[in-house]
Motif scaffolding. Sequence first.
Motif, PDB file in Angstrom:
ATOM      1  N   THR A   1     -11.403   3.864  -6.585  1.00 51.78           N
ATOM      2  CA  THR A   1     -11.181   4.431  -5.262  1.00 51.78           C
ATOM      3  C   THR A   1     -10.098   5.291  -5.310  1.00 51.78           C
ATOM      4  O   THR A   1      -9.434   5.711  -4.247  1.00 51.78           O
ATOM      5  N   SER A   2      -9.894   5.993  -6.374  1.00 47.20           N
ATOM      6  CA  SER A   2      -8.721   6.737  -6.804  1.00 47.20           C
ATOM      7  C   SER A   2      -9.585   8.410  -6.743  1.00 47.20           C
ATOM      8  O   SER A   2      -9.529   8.979  -5.730  1.00 47.20           O
TER       9      SER A   2
ATOM     10  N   SER B   1      -9.428  -2.068 -11.909  1.00 44.50           N
ATOM     11  CA  SER B   1      -9.384  -1.101 -10.485  1.00 44.50           C
ATOM     12  C   SER B   1      -8.593   0.050 -10.811  1.00 44.50           C
ATOM     13  O   SER B   1      -7.389   0.176 -11.476  1.00 44.50           O
TER      14      SER B   1
ATOM     15  N   HIS C   1      -6.085   3.288  -9.770  1.00 47.93           N
ATOM     16  CA  HIS C   1      -5.278   3.629  -8.735  1.00 47.93           C
ATOM     17  C   HIS C   1      -4.299   4.867  -9.179  1.00 47.93           C
ATOM     18  O   HIS C   1      -3.116   5.093  -8.738  1.00 47.93           O
TER      19      HIS C   1
ATOM     20  N   ILE D   1      -1.390   2.684  -3.283  1.00 51.13           N
ATOM     21  CA  ILE D   1      -2.543   1.683  -3.112  1.00 51.13           C
ATOM     22  C   ILE D   1      -2.444   0.698  -3.907  1.00 51.13           C
ATOM     23  O   ILE D   1      -2.845  -0.631  -3.527  1.00 51.13           O
ATOM     24  N   GLY D   2      -2.235   1.045  -5.414  1.00 53.18           N
ATOM     25  CA  GLY D   2      -2.004   0.068  -6.417  1.00 53.18           C
ATOM     26  C   GLY D   2      -1.314  -1.179  -5.860  1.00 53.18           C
ATOM     27  O   GLY D   2      -1.582  -2.294  -6.036  1.00 53.18           O
TER      28      GLY D   2
ATOM     29  N   THR E   1     -10.439  -1.709  -1.345  1.00 54.94           N
ATOM     30  CA  THR E   1     -10.148  -2.028  -2.737  1.00 54.94           C
ATOM     31  C   THR E   1     -10.366  -3.513  -2.941  1.00 54.94           C
ATOM     32  O   THR E   1     -10.973  -4.239  -3.891  1.00 54.94           O
TER      33      THR E   1
ATOM     34  N   SER F   1       0.513   2.892  -7.674  1.00 57.48           N
ATOM     35  CA  SER F   1       0.647   3.982  -6.583  1.00 57.48           C
ATOM     36  C   SER F   1       0.921   3.137  -5.338  1.00 57.48           C
ATOM     37  O   SER F   1       0.933   1.610  -5.300  1.00 57.48           O
TER      38      SER F   1
END
Length: 334
Positions: free
Chosen positions: A243-244, A213, A215, A163-164, A119, A161
């Motif tokens: 990318t989620s 982006s 997430h 990832i976020g 990401t 998240s």
Amino acid sequence: MPTDRPTAVLAMGAEVAEALFPPGLRRRLTASFAPDPVELNGSLTTPGARAALAGADILITGWRCPPLTAEVLAAAPRLRAVIHAAGTVKSLVTQAVWERGVAVSSAADANARPVADFTVAAITLAAKKALPTAARYRDGWPSFAEREGAYGRSVGIIGASRIGRRVIARLASSGNDTRILLSDPYVSRADAEALGARLCDLDELCRSSSIVSVHAPKLPETHQLLDARRLALVPDGGTVINTSRGTLVDTEALAGECATGRLNAFLDVTDPEPLPPGHALLKLPNVLVTPHIAGAQGSEVSRLGLYAIEEAERWIRGEPLHGAITAAELTRLA
């Protein structure tokens, strides 16, 4: 608690097990259990599978493991823990698992690292307008005035998240003076500031971010979270990165925005997945669609195996599981 060397069963695709546990990790895995873990590569309800599950204290699962239904659990009376050597457990863990009080852990943290890497790379390329600039290059060398830089950009993160949060941390420490906006209904303003972001509602995030982006988890309320109306709020020349989960973005609305050249996109997930051959998003020069490769792939997969082994070792020692998941948390997770 079970004995010092409990019995484990692996349940996943054969090629998955090979990737998760290369020889060195396999030796470490077998050292923790007695006898060596049995490996199940298909149905968990065959006579052979039921025989293996009958003595299992712990089940280590991976991609292609069937759901852990009440029938499966009935064949595993000693089962006390399920450790998933992958990300989401939503398609794996059923209500019967929670009712039995079985501990559940996921290697989602280990899988978050490569997704965050992917990401941040996409954000960097988006900030430099790499896709449209590369398209112009086909018609001649782009002028200096046509080039873009990554410094001082506004990036909107939808969802704090695992990832976020990693992405926010990377951007905050990049030295690029990135203005980070965050939209997440479960995060307070103070928590967002502690992460390095400014909390705002989703409409404001879309209006104020040159890069958006995604997430957030796949939930009924997040279906097409970025719909035609919100995509229209993103400034001209903006970029959408997903990318989620593909369902969080209205595919056709995004395709329309990208076809005009108003928006660009980096998509590792789509709805549907895969996209039908010839779909507009696969052909547009300002869109990069990758086949769900942001998460652990190839040599990265062994990281998930190592995480699962370390979780199993913690469980054997009676320590808290780092990737523990509860039934209440699962409703908000990917």
